[in-house]
Design a protein around this motif. Structure first.
Motif: not given
Length: 105
Positions: A42-47, A52-53, A77-86
């Motif tokens: 886990p890491q706090m980032i700014r979108t 802040t998420i 591991d099969g978990r579907a996630t969403t790209a927040l920042t690139v």
């Protein structure tokens, strides 16, 4: 420009690029499986829209991947996630590898 050494890209992730919103919600392009290095922490980032998420995973891949913000990323591991920042990292003329860093929710 050098690339991230393939020996470091130990995982495989599937990326479905975000194409925008369609009539039935988000639309995604065809899935592409790429080699990557995944850090599950886990890491706090700014979108980009200044929220802040907490991101749950960081994906490091080659500089050529197509992964706009909002893309669906399936982790090893099969978990579907969403790209927040690139973020694309490159330093022409310096002996550091070019790569793409994707922070996932």
């Amino acid at each position: 420009m050098t690339r991230v050494p393939a020996v470091l890209l130990r995982h495989r992730v599937t990326i479905e690029p975000n194409l925008g919103d369609g009539a039935y919600g988000p639309a995604y392009g065809p899935p592409a499986t790429v080699r990557a290095l995944v850090a599950d922490r886990p890491q706090m980032i700014r979108t980009p829209d200044s929220r802040t998420i907490q991101a749950t995973a960081t994906v490091i891949a080659g500089p050529e991947i197509e992964c706009p913000v909002g893309s669906r990323v399936t982790l090893p591991d099969g978990r579907a996630t969403t790209a927040l920042t690139v973020a694309r990292h490159a330093a022409p003329g310096l002996p550091v590898p070019a790569c793409t860093e994707v922070m996932c929710q």
